[in-house]
Design a protein around this motif. Sequence first.
Motif, mmCIF file in Angstrom:
data_model
loop_
_atom_site.group_PDB
_atom_site.id
_atom_site.type_symbol
_atom_site.label_atom_id
_atom_site.label_comp_id
_atom_site.label_asym_id
_atom_site.label_seq_id
_atom_site.Cartn_x
_atom_site.Cartn_y
_atom_site.Cartn_z
ATOM 1 N N HIS A 160 -5.406 -17.560 26.628
ATOM 2 C CA HIS A 160 -4.978 -16.332 26.941
ATOM 3 C C HIS A 160 -3.961 -16.172 28.040
ATOM 4 C CE1 HIS A 160 -8.711 -14.118 25.315
ATOM 5 N NE2 HIS A 160 -8.881 -15.383 25.089
ATOM 6 N N THR A 161 -3.551 -15.073 28.590
ATOM 7 C CA THR A 161 -2.655 -15.037 29.729
ATOM 8 C C THR A 161 -3.278 -14.035 30.652
ATOM 9 O OG1 THR A 161 -1.202 -13.448 28.778
ATOM 10 C CG2 THR A 161 -0.740 -15.827 28.404
ATOM 11 N N GLU A 203 -0.960 -10.721 24.663
ATOM 12 C CA GLU A 203 -0.934 -12.164 24.938
ATOM 13 C C GLU A 203 -0.115 -12.818 23.925
ATOM 14 O OE1 GLU A 203 -4.864 -12.870 26.587
ATOM 15 O OE2 GLU A 203 -4.875 -11.152 27.815
ATOM 16 N N HIS A 257 -6.014 -11.430 22.320
ATOM 17 C CA HIS A 257 -5.465 -10.161 23.047
ATOM 18 C C HIS A 257 -4.103 -10.020 22.508
ATOM 19 C CE1 HIS A 257 -8.588 -10.496 26.024
ATOM 20 N NE2 HIS A 257 -9.091 -9.779 25.117
ATOM 21 N N LYS A 297 -4.641 -4.694 24.608
ATOM 22 C CA LYS A 297 -5.104 -6.132 24.365
ATOM 23 C C LYS A 297 -5.937 -5.953 22.887
ATOM 24 C CE LYS A 297 -6.988 -8.051 27.985
ATOM 25 N NZ LYS A 297 -7.644 -8.269 29.192
HETATM 26 ZN ZN LIG Z 1 -6.879 -12.536 26.998
#
Ligand SMILES: [Zn+2]
Length: 353
Positions: free
Chosen positions: A264-265, A122, A119, A202
């Motif tokens: 991910h975040t 991120e 994403h 994203k």
């Molecule tokens: Zn993500």
Amino acid sequence: MLPGYRTITYSIQPNDSLWTIAITNNIPVDSIALLNPTIQPMNLQIGKTILLPEKVRSAIITDLNKYTYEKFQQDLHNLQAIYPFMFQQSIGKSVMGKEIVELQIGRGSNDVHLNGSFHGNEWITTSVIMKFINEYALSLTNHNPIRGRFTLPLYQTTQLSVVPMVNPDGVNLVINGAKAAGDYETKVLEMNHQNTNFSNWKANIKGVDLNKQYPARWETEVERKPTSPQPRDFPGYEPMTEPEAITMADLANERNFSIVNALHTQGEEIYWGFEGLEPPESEQIVNEYARVSGYLPVQYIDSYAGYRDWFIQEFRKPGFTIELGTGVNPLPFEQFPEIYEETLGILLANLYL
Ligand SMILES: [Zn+2]
């Protein structure tokens, strides 16, 4: 060049010999001759510049904020020069033609895979991965342990596959804005409702969410998610239409990954199950991750068609989505040191588990 060394220049001083230079600089005398093939050891000219190897003892990757594709490329180049045992290759290209790069570190048979920046907003996950790679290389060449653990045995038993930046077009769009979209500039502005701030973005540059592209309950996401290209959540008109998603599937199909980590975040959570298809050892592994990071294991979530979902479904091997940090994406870079400390234990655990 010796792994873990860089080349510096040195000016010959009065009374220098190759021996004194080698001893003073703590380097093998042969390495001076190798770096300076025309040197005449018995006839060193005062003031003449020669090349010397210098051991690298600290991180070379230091500029990790707003970590664009260009910074990433530069750091890969610098890593390659000092750590030639770190194999790098392009495994595919993004929509805009940027390289999707894989690094391989290790001589073992246990294939561990790690990826970041599926994403765009991120991108801090790429920063975390690059810092880790650099720390791993430093640990190997200086024989320094990481968290009390010597890494050479890990290098000998594992092969770490890393794709630090799966979505380089999205990353550059978030960091540099619409001008980074090239031919897609008008389209991304349209998708973003003419907002020039892309911090919510994203997707890849075509507005497809790469982590909703995989045929693992893709239909569920199609029914409830946006039906056209968007900054986030559009699963595509079909599964696996985007080059970045295909590249990552091809990679898993060609290898025999024993474990996959997708960074991910945000949320400080670790997702580890998919439809009951995850193997029993996933639970043990996630418990170790939780122990070393303080993050919360969550077996099932109401989100599908991600890379990890598909990996578990296809291979019945442990796959984990690790949601780093807390806050609103893109996470403020001030959080980086804390996030790195939390994640380091997990990344290390992949190598000893
Ligand atoms: Zn993500």
